[in-house]
Design a protein around this motif. Structure first.
Motif, PDB file in Angstrom:
ATOM      1  N   ALA A  78      39.389  71.347   7.702  1.00  0.00           N
ATOM      2  CA  ALA A  78      39.476  72.800   7.873  1.00  0.00           C
ATOM      3  C   ALA A  78      40.892  73.256   8.208  1.00  0.00           C
ATOM      4  O   ALA A  78      41.234  74.425   7.995  1.00  0.00           O
ATOM      5  N   VAL A  79      41.723  72.334   8.745  1.00  0.00           N
ATOM      6  CA  VAL A  79      43.125  72.691   9.018  1.00  0.00           C
ATOM      7  C   VAL A  79      44.047  71.983   8.015  1.00  0.00           C
ATOM      8  O   VAL A  79      45.219  71.712   8.291  1.00  0.00           O
ATOM      9  N   LYS A  80      43.490  71.674   6.842  1.00  0.00           N
ATOM     10  CA  LYS A  80      44.248  71.139   5.707  1.00  0.00           C
ATOM     11  C   LYS A  80      44.874  69.771   5.993  1.00  0.00           C
ATOM     12  O   LYS A  80      46.018  69.490   5.627  1.00  0.00           O
ATOM     13  N   ASN A  81      44.101  68.902   6.661  1.00  0.00           N
ATOM     14  CA  ASN A  81      44.570  67.553   6.920  1.00  0.00           C
ATOM     15  C   ASN A  81      43.438  66.578   6.596  1.00  0.00           C
ATOM     16  O   ASN A  81      42.330  66.987   6.243  1.00  0.00           O
ATOM     17  N   GLU A  82      43.727  65.290   6.703  1.00  0.00           N
ATOM     18  CA  GLU A  82      42.707  64.291   6.379  1.00  0.00           C
ATOM     19  C   GLU A  82      42.761  63.139   7.374  1.00  0.00           C
ATOM     20  O   GLU A  82      43.853  62.635   7.703  1.00  0.00           O
ATOM     21  N   VAL A  83      41.598  62.717   7.839  1.00  0.00           N
ATOM     22  CA  VAL A  83      41.501  61.572   8.740  1.00  0.00           C
ATOM     23  C   VAL A  83      41.555  60.287   7.919  1.00  0.00           C
ATOM     24  O   VAL A  83      40.779  60.113   6.983  1.00  0.00           O
ATOM     25  N   VAL A  84      42.470  59.389   8.286  1.00  0.00           N
ATOM     26  CA  VAL A  84      42.553  58.103   7.575  1.00  0.00           C
ATOM     27  C   VAL A  84      42.012  56.964   8.430  1.00  0.00           C
ATOM     28  O   VAL A  84      41.751  55.875   7.917  1.00  0.00           O
ATOM     29  N   TYR A  85      41.839  57.205   9.734  1.00  0.00           N
ATOM     30  CA  TYR A  85      41.256  56.193  10.628  1.00  0.00           C
ATOM     31  C   TYR A  85      40.620  56.928  11.799  1.00  0.00           C
ATOM     32  O   TYR A  85      41.214  57.864  12.351  1.00  0.00           O
ATOM     33  N   LEU A  86      39.398  56.484  12.178  1.00  0.00           N
ATOM     34  CA  LEU A  86      38.687  57.160  13.257  1.00  0.00           C
ATOM     35  C   LEU A  86      37.963  56.140  14.127  1.00  0.00           C
ATOM     36  O   LEU A  86      37.313  55.224  13.618  1.00  0.00           O
ATOM     37  N   LYS A  87      38.081  56.335  15.433  1.00  0.00           N
ATOM     38  CA  LYS A  87      37.466  55.409  16.389  1.00  0.00           C
ATOM     39  C   LYS A  87      36.953  56.189  17.586  1.00  0.00           C
ATOM     40  O   LYS A  87      37.688  56.996  18.176  1.00  0.00           O
ATOM     41  N   ARG A  88      35.690  55.976  17.966  1.00  0.00           N
ATOM     42  CA  ARG A  88      35.175  56.619  19.176  1.00  0.00           C
ATOM     43  C   ARG A  88      35.505  55.736  20.373  1.00  0.00           C
ATOM     44  O   ARG A  88      35.230  54.535  20.363  1.00  0.00           O
ATOM     45  N   ILE A  89      36.056  56.351  21.422  1.00  0.00           N
ATOM     46  CA  ILE A  89      36.493  55.572  22.574  1.00  0.00           C
ATOM     47  C   ILE A  89      35.685  55.865  23.832  1.00  0.00           C
ATOM     48  O   ILE A  89      35.724  55.085  24.784  1.00  0.00           O
ATOM     49  N   SER A  90      34.936  56.972  23.854  1.00  0.00           N
ATOM     50  CA  SER A  90      34.088  57.222  25.014  1.00  0.00           C
ATOM     51  C   SER A  90      32.946  58.159  24.653  1.00  0.00           C
ATOM     52  O   SER A  90      33.016  58.914  23.680  1.00  0.00           O
ATOM     53  N   MET A  91      31.900  58.081  25.480  1.00  0.00           N
ATOM     54  CA  MET A  91      30.730  58.950  25.327  1.00  0.00           C
ATOM     55  C   MET A  91      30.209  59.214  26.725  1.00  0.00           C
ATOM     56  O   MET A  91      29.757  58.298  27.408  1.00  0.00           O
ATOM     57  N   GLY A  92      30.304  60.465  27.169  1.00  0.00           N
ATOM     58  CA  GLY A  92      29.938  60.778  28.534  1.00  0.00           C
ATOM     59  C   GLY A  92      30.802  59.981  29.496  1.00  0.00           C
ATOM     60  O   GLY A  92      32.029  59.932  29.357  1.00  0.00           O
ATOM     61  N   SER A  93      30.182  59.295  30.421  1.00  0.00           N
ATOM     62  CA  SER A  93      30.911  58.514  31.425  1.00  0.00           C
ATOM     63  C   SER A  93      31.319  57.133  30.926  1.00  0.00           C
ATOM     64  O   SER A  93      32.063  56.411  31.595  1.00  0.00           O
ATOM     65  N   LEU A  94      30.845  56.745  29.750  1.00  0.00           N
ATOM     66  CA  LEU A  94      31.037  55.379  29.258  1.00  0.00           C
ATOM     67  C   LEU A  94      32.256  55.268  28.357  1.00  0.00           C
ATOM     68  O   LEU A  94      32.361  55.946  27.334  1.00  0.00           O
ATOM     69  N   ASN A  95      33.183  54.379  28.749  1.00  0.00           N
ATOM     70  CA  ASN A  95      34.370  54.106  27.945  1.00  0.00           C
ATOM     71  C   ASN A  95      34.214  52.766  27.234  1.00  0.00           C
ATOM     72  O   ASN A  95      33.636  51.820  27.783  1.00  0.00           O
ATOM     73  N   LEU A  96      34.746  52.689  26.032  1.00  0.00           N
ATOM     74  CA  LEU A  96      34.686  51.446  25.274  1.00  0.00           C
ATOM     75  C   LEU A  96      35.402  50.339  26.037  1.00  0.00           C
ATOM     76  O   LEU A  96      36.546  50.497  26.456  1.00  0.00           O
ATOM     77  N   ASP A  97      34.732  49.227  26.222  1.00  0.00           N
ATOM     78  CA  ASP A  97      35.296  48.069  26.909  1.00  0.00           C
ATOM     79  C   ASP A  97      36.410  47.480  26.054  1.00  0.00           C
ATOM     80  O   ASP A  97      36.176  47.043  24.926  1.00  0.00           O
ATOM     81  N   GLU A  98      37.624  47.447  26.611  1.00  0.00           N
ATOM     82  CA  GLU A  98      38.775  46.951  25.855  1.00  0.00           C
ATOM     83  C   GLU A  98      38.678  45.460  25.553  1.00  0.00           C
ATOM     84  O   GLU A  98      39.397  44.944  24.695  1.00  0.00           O
ATOM     85  N   ASN A  99      37.794  44.764  26.253  1.00  0.00           N
ATOM     86  CA  ASN A  99      37.644  43.325  26.026  1.00  0.00           C
ATOM     87  C   ASN A  99      36.740  43.011  24.832  1.00  0.00           C
ATOM     88  O   ASN A  99      36.634  41.847  24.435  1.00  0.00           O
ATOM     89  N   LEU A 100      36.084  44.036  24.284  1.00  0.00           N
ATOM     90  CA  LEU A 100      35.204  43.829  23.139  1.00  0.00           C
ATOM     91  C   LEU A 100      35.985  43.951  21.836  1.00  0.00           C
ATOM     92  O   LEU A 100      36.534  45.010  21.531  1.00  0.00           O
ATOM     93  N   SER A 101      36.016  42.890  21.075  1.00  0.00           N
ATOM     94  CA  SER A 101      36.619  42.954  19.749  1.00  0.00           C
ATOM     95  C   SER A 101      35.654  43.657  18.805  1.00  0.00           C
ATOM     96  O   SER A 101      34.470  43.850  19.127  1.00  0.00           O
ATOM     97  N   LEU A 102      36.130  44.038  17.639  1.00  0.00           N
ATOM     98  CA  LEU A 102      35.271  44.685  16.663  1.00  0.00           C
ATOM     99  C   LEU A 102      34.066  43.791  16.348  1.00  0.00           C
ATOM    100  O   LEU A 102      34.221  42.595  16.090  1.00  0.00           O
TER     101      LEU A 102
END
Length: 240
Positions: free
Chosen positions: A198-222
Motif C-alpha cells: 500500500a506504500v509502494k514497497n515490497e517485503v522480501v523477508y519476514l520474520k515474527r519475533i514476538s506475540m503478546g508477552s512471548l518472544n522468540l527464543d534466540e537459542n532456537l534454530s529454524l
C-alpha cells in the motif's frame, strides 16, 4: 480438571495420545495388550480416569497430557496447518508431541519465518487471536526499496489496503534503510506484505519475533522448538 471431565473411554484415551487411530487402539485393547491399574482390559468402551489410573500398552506406561504448549521457530517452506497431504506442516515438526490435536495459533505465510505457538488449548488461541484483546504481534521485515519518511505516519494512521480491508494503526520502527520492525494487533491474510504494498514497497523477508508477552527464543534454530514454561503460559493468558 473436574472428575467428570477426567473420565474417558479407554480407546479415546489411547487415541488422544497418538497410540493409534480409534480402530487401531480398539484392536490393541481386544488383543489384551492394554492394562489399567495392573489389570488386562479387553473392552474398548471401558471408562478410565485420566488423572488417576495407570495405563500401559505392551508394558509401557503412558502419561495422559490434557494440554501441550510449544514455541516453534518456523522455517520457510512449511505451511501453518495441522495436517496437509502434500506439504510439511508446522505440527509435523513437533516430533515429541503427545497429543494428536495440536494446531498453530494463527498463521504465518509459507515463506515467513519465526515465532509460532503450537498447542491444543483453544481458549488460549482465541484470546491471543481475538481482535478485541489487542495482542501485539511484532515482525521484522526486510524490504525491496528504501523506507520513506512518511511510511511511519502512514502505518500509524491505518492503511487502506483495498475496498474490503483497512488495517488498524500499526507501529513501524525503522532499523536501517531497508529494514524495520512492525507491530500489529491483527492477523489478516498477508497483512504485513499488503501494508507495504500500500506504500509502494515490497517485503522480501519476514520474520515474527514476538506475540503478546512471548518472544522468540534466540537459542532456537529454524525448525527447532521447545515446550513453553509455566511462567510463559501464565503470561500469555494474561496478555492484553
Amino acid at each position: 480438571m473436574s472428575k467428570s471431565n477426567s473420565m474417558l473411554r479407554l480407546d479415546k484415551y489411547l487415541a488422544d495420545l497418538s497410540v493409534g487411530t480409534r480402530t487401531e487402539v480398539k484392536q490393541l485393547i481386544r488383543k489384551g495388550r492394554v492394562m489399567v491399574n495392573g489389570n488386562t482390559i479387553i473392552v474398548p468402551e471401558t471408562k478410565v480416569n485420566s488423572n488417576q489410573d495407570r495405563i500401559s500398552v505392551d508394558g509401557r506406561e503412558l502419561s495422559y497430557v490434557h494440554l501441550e504448549y510449544y514455541m516453534l521457530n518456523k522455517p520457510a517452506g512449511v505451511v501453518s496447518a495441522s495436517n496437509d497431504k502434500k506439504q510439511t506442516t508446522v505440527v509435523d515438526l513437533i516430533e515429541e508431541a503427545k497429543r494428536k490435536d495440536l494446531f498453530p495459533v494463527g498463521r504465518l505465510d509459507k515463506d515467513t519465518e519465526g515465532l509460532l505457538i503450537i498447542t491444543n488449548d483453544g481458549d488460549l488461541a482465541h484470546q491471543l487471536l481475538s481482535p478485541k484483546k489487542h495482542v501485539d504481534k511484532v515482525y521484522f521485515a526486510r524490504l525491496r526499496d528504501p523506507l520513506k519518511k512518511e511510511d511511519e505516519e502512514a502505518f500509524a494512521s491505518g492503511l487502506t489496503i483495498d475496498e474490503e480491508f483497512t488495517a488498524l494503526p500499526a507501529v513501524l520502527k525503522r532499523v536501517s534503510e531497508r529494514e524495520a520492525y512492525v507491530t500489529i494487533r491483527e492477523g489478516k491474510f498477508h497483512q504485513i506484505k499488503r501494508m507495504f504494498e500500500a506504500v509502494k514497497n515490497e517485503v522480501v523477508y519476514l520474520k515474527r519475533i514476538s506475540m503478546g508477552s512471548l518472544n522468540l527464543d534466540e537459542n532456537l534454530s529454524l525448525g527447532e522448538y521447545r515446550e513453553l514454561t509455566e511462567d510463559e503460559i501464565k503470561a500469555l493468558r494474561s496478555s492484553k
